[in-house]
Design a protein around this motif. Structure first.
Motif, mmCIF file in Angstrom:
data_model
loop_
_atom_site.group_PDB
_atom_site.id
_atom_site.type_symbol
_atom_site.label_atom_id
_atom_site.label_comp_id
_atom_site.label_asym_id
_atom_site.label_seq_id
_atom_site.Cartn_x
_atom_site.Cartn_y
_atom_site.Cartn_z
ATOM 1 N N GLY A 155 4.851 12.006 28.838
ATOM 2 C CA GLY A 155 3.804 12.725 28.111
ATOM 3 C C GLY A 155 4.223 14.139 27.767
ATOM 4 N N SER A 156 3.603 15.102 28.404
ATOM 5 C CA SER A 156 3.872 16.513 28.072
ATOM 6 C C SER A 156 5.255 16.961 28.513
ATOM 7 C CB SER A 156 2.821 17.406 28.740
ATOM 8 O OG SER A 156 2.943 17.349 30.157
ATOM 9 N N GLY A 157 5.817 16.271 29.510
ATOM 10 C CA GLY A 157 7.137 16.643 29.991
ATOM 11 C C GLY A 157 7.149 17.819 30.939
ATOM 12 N N LEU A 158 5.973 18.247 31.388
ATOM 13 C CA LEU A 158 5.923 19.376 32.329
ATOM 14 C C LEU A 158 4.704 19.259 33.213
ATOM 15 C CD1 LEU A 158 3.554 21.671 31.407
ATOM 16 C CD2 LEU A 158 5.135 21.906 29.498
ATOM 17 N N PHE A 159 4.803 19.874 34.385
ATOM 18 C CA PHE A 159 3.648 20.047 35.270
ATOM 19 C C PHE A 159 3.204 21.482 35.080
ATOM 20 C CE2 PHE A 159 2.246 20.620 39.960
ATOM 21 C CZ PHE A 159 0.915 20.435 39.607
ATOM 22 N N GLN A 160 1.990 21.659 34.592
ATOM 23 C CA GLN A 160 1.517 22.989 34.218
ATOM 24 C C GLN A 160 1.057 23.760 35.452
ATOM 25 O OE1 GLN A 160 -0.793 22.950 30.612
ATOM 26 N NE2 GLN A 160 -1.809 24.867 31.153
ATOM 27 N N HIS A 161 2.030 24.140 36.257
ATOM 28 C CA HIS A 161 1.735 24.780 37.534
ATOM 29 C C HIS A 161 3.033 25.385 38.047
ATOM 30 C CE1 HIS A 161 -0.207 25.432 41.406
ATOM 31 N NE2 HIS A 161 0.764 24.793 42.023
ATOM 32 N N GLY A 162 2.943 26.349 38.956
ATOM 33 C CA GLY A 162 4.155 26.901 39.549
ATOM 34 C C GLY A 162 3.898 28.218 40.248
ATOM 35 N N HIS A 163 4.786 28.550 41.198
ATOM 36 C CA HIS A 163 4.738 29.820 41.910
ATOM 37 C C HIS A 163 6.148 30.394 41.987
ATOM 38 C CE1 HIS A 163 0.560 29.539 43.235
ATOM 39 N NE2 HIS A 163 0.777 28.278 43.557
ATOM 40 N N THR A 164 6.229 31.664 42.271
ATOM 41 C CA THR A 164 7.509 32.368 42.266
ATOM 42 C C THR A 164 8.515 31.792 43.261
ATOM 43 O OG1 THR A 164 6.428 34.417 41.579
ATOM 44 C CG2 THR A 164 8.593 34.619 42.616
ATOM 45 N N TYR A 165 8.035 31.389 44.440
ATOM 46 C CA TYR A 165 8.969 31.034 45.510
ATOM 47 C C TYR A 165 9.111 29.530 45.738
ATOM 48 C CZ TYR A 165 8.907 36.001 46.518
ATOM 49 O OH TYR A 165 9.023 37.368 46.418
ATOM 50 N N ILE A 166 8.623 28.698 44.812
ATOM 51 C CA ILE A 166 8.773 27.255 45.017
ATOM 52 C C ILE A 166 10.263 26.888 45.004
ATOM 53 C CG2 ILE A 166 6.518 26.771 44.016
ATOM 54 C CD1 ILE A 166 7.860 25.810 41.496
ATOM 55 N N GLY A 167 10.596 25.936 45.851
ATOM 56 C CA GLY A 167 11.989 25.492 45.932
ATOM 57 C C GLY A 167 12.928 26.563 46.457
ATOM 58 N N HIS A 168 12.424 27.481 47.286
ATOM 59 C CA HIS A 168 13.251 28.582 47.771
ATOM 60 C C HIS A 168 14.459 28.023 48.530
ATOM 61 C CE1 HIS A 168 14.466 32.173 49.971
ATOM 62 N NE2 HIS A 168 13.787 32.869 49.067
ATOM 63 N N PRO A 169 15.671 28.419 48.178
ATOM 64 C CA PRO A 169 16.860 27.801 48.772
ATOM 65 C C PRO A 169 16.949 27.929 50.287
ATOM 66 C CG PRO A 169 17.457 29.030 46.796
ATOM 67 C CD PRO A 169 16.034 29.363 47.088
ATOM 68 N N VAL A 170 16.611 29.091 50.843
ATOM 69 C CA VAL A 170 16.714 29.258 52.292
ATOM 70 C C VAL A 170 15.656 28.421 52.999
ATOM 71 C CG1 VAL A 170 16.766 30.904 54.195
ATOM 72 C CG2 VAL A 170 17.659 31.567 51.955
ATOM 73 N N ALA A 171 14.480 28.339 52.414
ATOM 74 C CA ALA A 171 13.443 27.493 52.986
ATOM 75 C C ALA A 171 13.858 26.020 52.943
ATOM 76 C CB ALA A 171 12.130 27.695 52.236
ATOM 77 N N CYS A 172 14.454 25.606 51.833
ATOM 78 C CA CYS A 172 14.921 24.227 51.721
ATOM 79 C C CYS A 172 16.038 23.944 52.729
ATOM 80 C CB CYS A 172 15.418 23.946 50.311
ATOM 81 S SG CYS A 172 14.110 23.847 49.063
ATOM 82 N N ALA A 173 16.922 24.912 52.935
ATOM 83 C CA ALA A 173 18.004 24.734 53.909
ATOM 84 C C ALA A 173 17.447 24.581 55.311
ATOM 85 C CB ALA A 173 18.959 25.918 53.842
ATOM 86 N N ALA A 174 16.457 25.387 55.648
ATOM 87 C CA ALA A 174 15.836 25.288 56.967
ATOM 88 C C ALA A 174 15.177 23.926 57.152
ATOM 89 C CB ALA A 174 14.810 26.398 57.150
ATOM 90 N N ALA A 175 14.428 23.493 56.142
ATOM 91 C CA ALA A 175 13.726 22.213 56.236
ATOM 92 C C ALA A 175 14.694 21.044 56.345
ATOM 93 C CB ALA A 175 12.810 22.035 55.028
ATOM 94 N N LEU A 176 15.768 21.087 55.569
ATOM 95 C CA LEU A 176 16.759 20.005 55.623
ATOM 96 C C LEU A 176 17.390 19.935 57.008
ATOM 97 C CD1 LEU A 176 18.243 17.784 54.081
ATOM 98 C CD2 LEU A 176 19.887 19.518 53.313
ATOM 99 N N ALA A 177 17.687 21.082 57.584
ATOM 100 C CA ALA A 177 18.269 21.113 58.924
ATOM 101 C C ALA A 177 17.276 20.580 59.956
ATOM 102 C CB ALA A 177 18.685 22.541 59.285
ATOM 103 N N VAL A 178 16.009 20.955 59.835
ATOM 104 C CA VAL A 178 14.980 20.467 60.761
ATOM 105 C C VAL A 178 14.903 18.948 60.705
ATOM 106 C CG1 VAL A 178 12.487 20.373 61.171
ATOM 107 C CG2 VAL A 178 13.599 22.574 60.792
ATOM 108 N N GLN A 179 14.872 18.393 59.507
ATOM 109 C CA GLN A 179 14.744 16.937 59.379
ATOM 110 C C GLN A 179 15.975 16.215 59.920
ATOM 111 O OE1 GLN A 179 11.737 15.774 58.672
ATOM 112 N NE2 GLN A 179 11.318 17.981 58.618
ATOM 113 N N ARG A 180 17.128 16.784 59.731
ATOM 114 C CA ARG A 180 18.349 16.162 60.253
ATOM 115 C C ARG A 180 18.393 16.199 61.776
ATOM 116 N NH1 ARG A 180 22.531 18.618 55.648
ATOM 117 N NH2 ARG A 180 22.267 16.874 54.152
ATOM 118 N N VAL A 181 17.929 17.291 62.371
ATOM 119 C CA VAL A 181 17.883 17.378 63.828
ATOM 120 C C VAL A 181 16.900 16.350 64.391
ATOM 121 C CG1 VAL A 181 17.167 18.818 65.773
ATOM 122 C CG2 VAL A 181 18.629 19.778 63.980
ATOM 123 N N ILE A 182 15.753 16.207 63.757
ATOM 124 C CA ILE A 182 14.757 15.232 64.224
ATOM 125 C C ILE A 182 15.351 13.831 64.265
ATOM 126 C CG2 ILE A 182 12.609 14.064 63.565
ATOM 127 C CD1 ILE A 182 11.574 16.796 62.613
#
Length: 448
Positions: free
Chosen positions: A294-321
């Motif tokens: 359809g429109s090809g976009l999600f009409q939403h967003g914030h400045t810090y979405i997908g923050h790389p350091v946050a993603c790195a922390a989360a990926l490490a947490v899930q791997r440890v679990i």
């Protein structure tokens, strides 16, 4: 003197200066057992070396890149990891900075989905009383926490709320759990009919209720009945697993134990374990495909979405679990916690219910066990217990208004997945002291 606008302005908080394992130490050298994971966040405890290393490595590589310009390897890896272990049909993860943002994004995603397919008349959300979905205005609107909603009510969009799945108080004598669940589904069906099925966007619910009512688990068949009802009317099912998900109840996703797959699911707290602010919406492929065609976009967003350091922390947490078998540990230690709570509070004259799953459990306090009468709300028993617990060197998550937003008190426990038997012993022993101290401090006659 502080220049921090604290959430409570007339309270002096201890200053946390260090944290390791399941303990936090304040500036006076006092140590506190973190039996609530903060707010069911610290699934790996504090200062886990693998997570800290992953964050340092990511900071050295890319600390921040705005998602309107770039994606990053670590965001792509985390999304792939989450989808690999997600409920059937989930195809994409939309990253945000926390649970409230995740719910807000899910509400907008649900509405835009129907705009994309030309069903613009769908405008209603249905949710449950005694729920909590976050503190942004949209999330607060679908939430059923009356205390949090009250002063902002004029600003909130209209949402229809139905009964919670609250077996301890609402299942009728002679009614089986399955019959009770079926009755709740019929209540929802009646509301859908009243609103007009083709005007409803989604039903929003916590798979296991968290802060507002204290680890309320669904009765058998209830969520399956909800899922079938939503399917019948083309209504989306949005499950909020911000608090109960990511391993907290003993499976990665709490809905696995209900054999139910949502259309959209929100996750957060246990996703990153508190090492960085992160949350996500997991979305079914057909929803994402509809946006793409359809429109090809999600009409939403914030400045810090997908923050790389946050993603790195989360990926490490899930791997440890996964590496350390912590889902099995949650199930094992959850049983150990239940047995300790039952041994200590099972016959307590002022504990009416012990409930929950995995390392997500609660006790509900009552004035009278026989008729389940709660304590007078003005006593603020939950706040007294919290103060006593902190004095005992214990962090728990008590709340008031358990029953209807005004009456009732409970204490939520959500210790890190790494909690040991000895630490469980200490948690329950200190909680018993805190409850006893709080009850002893009540005015004469208020416990009779």
């Amino acid at each position: 003197m502080t220049h921090v606008f604290h959430r409570q302005l007339n309270t002096t908080l201890p200053r946390a200066v260090s944290a390791r394992g399941i303990s936090i130490t304040d500036a006076d050298g006092k140590s506190y057992l973190d039996a609530s994971g903060g707010a069911a966040v610290s699934c790996l405890g504090h200062a886990h070396p693998d997570v800290l290393a992953a964050m340092h490595e990511q900071i050295d590589r890319v600390a921040y890149a705005h998602t309107s310009f770039f994606t990053t390897d670590v965001a792509e890896e985390l999304a792939a990891d989450l989808i690999e272990h997600a409920p059937a049909g989930m195809s994409h993860a939309y990253f945000v900075s926390g649970g409230s943002e995740a719910v807000e994004a899910a509400l907008k995603m649900a509405r835009q989905y129907f705009v994309e397919i030309g069903q613009l008349q769908r405008r209603h959300f249905i949710a449950r009383r005694q729920s909590y979905h976050g503190n942004t205005l949209g999330a607060l609107a679908v939430g059923g926490n009356q205390w949090r909603r009250a002063q902002f009510a004029p600003l909130l969009m209209a949402v229809t709320h139905v009964s919670p799945c609250y077996e301890y108080r609402d299942r009728q004598p002679g009614e089986t759990p399955e019959q009770y669940g079926a009755r709740l589904v019929q209540e929802l069906a009646g509301v859908i009919e009243t609103l007009g099925a083709d005007s409803v966007i989604a039903f929003v619910a916590e798979t296991v209720v968290g802060a507002t009512a204290g680890a309320l688990t669904p009765v058998p068949g209830y969520l399956r009945g909800v899922r079938e009802l939503c399917d019948r009317h083309g209504i989306l099912l949005v499950l909020d697993e911000v608090m109960s998900g990511m391993g907290r109840t003993g499976t990665l996703h709490a809905c696995e134990q209900e054999h139910v797959v949502p259309d959209l699911m929100t996750i957060a707290k246990g996703l990153g374990g508190g090492y960085q602010p992160i949350g996500a919406v997991l979305a079914q492929g057909r929803i994402v495909d509809t946006f793409a065609r359809g429109s090809g976009l999600f009409q939403h967003g914030h400045t810090y979405i997908g923050h790389p350091v946050a993603c790195a922390a989360a990926l490490a947490v899930q791997r440890v679990i996964r590496r350390d078998g912590l889902l099995a540990a949650v199930r094992r230690q959850g049983q150990a916690l239940t047995s300790r709570l039952q041994a200590t509070f099972g016959d307590h004259p002022h504990v009416g219910d012990i409930r929950g799953r995995g390392l997500f459990q609660a006790i509900e306090l009552v004035r009278d066990r026989a008729d389940k009468t709660p304590f007078d709300a003005g006593l603020k028993l939950h706040a007294r217990i919290k103060r006593q617990a902190m004095q005992c060197g214990l962090m728990v998550y008590p709340m008031g208004g358990t029953i209807d937003g005004q009456r009732g008190d409970h204490v939520l426990l959500a210790p890190p997945f790494i909690v040991t038997d000895g630490e469980l012993d200490a948690i329950v022993e200190r909680l018993a002291r805190a409850v006893a101290g709080a009850l002893e401090g009540l005015p004469a006659g208020s416990r009779a």
